[in-house]
Write a protein that holds these residues in place. Sequence first.
Motif, PDB file in Angstrom:
ATOM      1  N   SER A 131       0.582  -1.430   0.350  1.00 13.68           N
ATOM      2  CA  SER A 131      -0.238   0.441  -0.214  1.00 13.68           C
ATOM      3  C   SER A 131       0.961   1.311  -0.316  1.00 13.68           C
ATOM      4  CB  SER A 131      -0.750  -0.280   1.201  1.00 13.68           C
ATOM      5  OG  SER A 131      -1.853  -0.692   1.352  1.00 13.68           O
ATOM      6  N   LEU A 132       2.373   1.024   0.623  1.00 10.41           N
ATOM      7  CA  LEU A 132       3.173   2.096   0.808  1.00 10.41           C
ATOM      8  C   LEU A 132       4.760   1.714   0.344  1.00 10.41           C
ATOM      9  CD1 LEU A 132       3.699   5.137   1.497  1.00 10.41           C
ATOM     10  CD2 LEU A 132       3.971   4.408   3.637  1.00 10.41           C
ATOM     11  N   PHE A 133       4.816   2.122  -0.421  1.00 12.26           N
ATOM     12  CA  PHE A 133       6.454   1.371  -0.755  1.00 12.26           C
ATOM     13  C   PHE A 133       7.273   2.668  -0.744  1.00 12.26           C
ATOM     14  CE2 PHE A 133       9.604   0.767  -4.284  1.00 12.26           C
ATOM     15  CZ  PHE A 133       9.817   0.325  -4.147  1.00 12.26           C
ATOM     16  N   VAL A 134       8.380   2.028   0.611  1.00  6.00           N
ATOM     17  CA  VAL A 134       9.339   3.024   0.629  1.00  6.00           C
ATOM     18  C   VAL A 134      10.539   2.921   0.050  1.00  6.00           C
ATOM     19  CG1 VAL A 134      10.550   3.441   2.926  1.00  6.00           C
ATOM     20  CG2 VAL A 134       8.360   3.240   3.185  1.00  6.00           C
ATOM     21  N   ASP A 185       1.008   4.069  -3.188  1.00  9.53           N
ATOM     22  CA  ASP A 185       2.061   5.399  -2.512  1.00  9.53           C
ATOM     23  C   ASP A 185       3.435   5.842  -2.332  1.00  9.53           C
ATOM     24  OD1 ASP A 185      -0.501   6.559  -2.703  1.00  9.53           O
ATOM     25  OD2 ASP A 185      -0.892   6.029  -0.047  1.00  9.53           O
ATOM     26  N   PHE A 186       4.343   6.159  -3.175  1.00  9.71           N
ATOM     27  CA  PHE A 186       5.689   5.843  -2.865  1.00  9.71           C
ATOM     28  C   PHE A 186       6.361   6.502  -1.463  1.00  9.71           C
ATOM     29  CE2 PHE A 186       9.847   7.697  -4.779  1.00  9.71           C
ATOM     30  CZ  PHE A 186      10.492   6.437  -4.865  1.00  9.71           C
ATOM     31  N   TYR A 210      11.839  19.407  -2.908  1.00 11.60           N
ATOM     32  CA  TYR A 210      12.997  18.900  -3.124  1.00 11.60           C
ATOM     33  C   TYR A 210      13.076  17.024  -3.788  1.00 11.60           C
ATOM     34  CZ  TYR A 210      17.748  16.767  -2.582  1.00 11.60           C
ATOM     35  OH  TYR A 210      19.181  15.364  -2.302  1.00 11.60           O
ATOM     36  N   LEU A 211      11.795  16.786  -3.597  1.00 12.46           N
ATOM     37  CA  LEU A 211      12.041  15.392  -4.367  1.00 12.46           C
ATOM     38  C   LEU A 211      11.741  16.249  -5.787  1.00 12.46           C
ATOM     39  CD1 LEU A 211      11.535  12.019  -5.523  1.00 12.46           C
ATOM     40  CD2 LEU A 211       9.462  12.603  -4.214  1.00 12.46           C
ATOM     41  N   GLU A 212       9.963  16.537  -5.820  1.00 18.12           N
ATOM     42  CA  GLU A 212       9.444  17.270  -7.279  1.00 18.12           C
ATOM     43  C   GLU A 212      10.851  17.683  -8.084  1.00 18.12           C
ATOM     44  OE1 GLU A 212       6.288  16.690  -8.271  1.00 18.12           O
ATOM     45  OE2 GLU A 212       6.430  15.046  -6.323  1.00 18.12           O
ATOM     46  N   ASN A 213      11.491  18.687  -7.514  1.00 18.14           N
ATOM     47  CA  ASN A 213      12.256  19.178  -8.364  1.00 18.14           C
ATOM     48  C   ASN A 213      13.313  18.321  -9.137  1.00 18.14           C
ATOM     49  OD1 ASN A 213      11.817  21.753  -7.159  1.00 18.14           O
ATOM     50  ND2 ASN A 213      12.386  22.423  -5.762  1.00 18.14           N
ATOM     51  N   ARG A 242       2.851  10.383  -4.109  1.00 18.49           N
ATOM     52  CA  ARG A 242       4.394  10.421  -3.276  1.00 18.49           C
ATOM     53  C   ARG A 242       5.316  11.092  -2.709  1.00 18.49           C
ATOM     54  NH1 ARG A 242       3.871  12.129  -9.155  1.00 18.49           N
ATOM     55  NH2 ARG A 242       4.359  14.080  -9.708  1.00 18.49           N
ATOM     56  N   ASP A 243       6.532  11.395  -1.563  1.00 22.22           N
ATOM     57  CA  ASP A 243       6.928  11.733  -1.226  1.00 22.22           C
ATOM     58  C   ASP A 243       8.242  11.420  -0.856  1.00 22.22           C
ATOM     59  OD1 ASP A 243       6.770  14.238   1.241  1.00 22.22           O
ATOM     60  OD2 ASP A 243       5.339  13.807   2.187  1.00 22.22           O
TER      61      ASP A 243
END
Length: 296
Positions: A131-134, A185-186, A210-213, A242-243
């Motif tokens: 459900s959540l991928f780290v 979710d990521f 930071y991730l999106e950039n 994502r986060d």
Amino acid sequence: MAAHALVEVHDGGPMGKTTYTVPDATVEMLRKIDGPVAIVAIAGIYRSGKSFLLNCLAQPDREDATPLFEVGPTINACTRGLWIWPTAMTVPQPDGTSLRVLFVDSEGLGAVGGTQQHDLQVFSLALLISSLFVYNSVGAIDESSISQLSFVTQLSKHIQVKSSGGEGEGGGGGDPGELDKFFPDFVWVLRDFTLNLVDEYGNPITEHEYLENALMEEPGFSEEVFEKNRVRELVTAFFKRRDCCALMRPAEEEEDLNALQTAATSNVRPGFLKQVDALRSKMLVTIAIKVQFNLI
């Protein structure tokens, strides 16, 4: 109590192929869980501290905690296949029900003696059951760490989407627009992070920014730039939610780092534990039920 093998790896199968099976004991254990289930699975380069992080996330009360998943201070990989902790964490929901959260550890990617095909299989299995991928990596997001996510460019070739009637929809090579609804979710976790989060003008930015950039397309038309942007395009297409989370080094001294396999927290930096607690809280607020969890 010990972690259970969720997916076992068998080398030397027919025609030398590697095969993957779910042990009967694990199937029975999962069938006994009553109520909705969510899965947190972790993946990343081997010997990057995945299992230690998962131990911290899965144990909010660390008093006399013992490791759930095996960790070690040597260069050798500890995890083979996928492993699951049999005791679910119970998370109360706003409607008064409870969600059972299970934690899954995965074999590290890029281990000596491994193959890219095997890494892809492990990566895909961990991703699809969660459900959540780290995704766990060390240091800042750079071209090298983004390239390590190149497995996402191959996922659509190996995943078959089935209609409600049970028939395949075109086999592999599915459109990311069709596949994204099956993806979890990521969260990209950056370990041993020491840099200040600022933009090109020196203004503070969030971890998410930071991730999106970092996932913005690179300018240019060369084959190398195309490949870089292909990874970025598919990461953003597959993982709509994502986060990013940056964690400091868990201990300052080398001998303390080597002793982390005992799961004793006396030598772990309080700041690291505080960051892990914040990450867990954020994860459990947003984690969703795994609608389909069919391993057999």
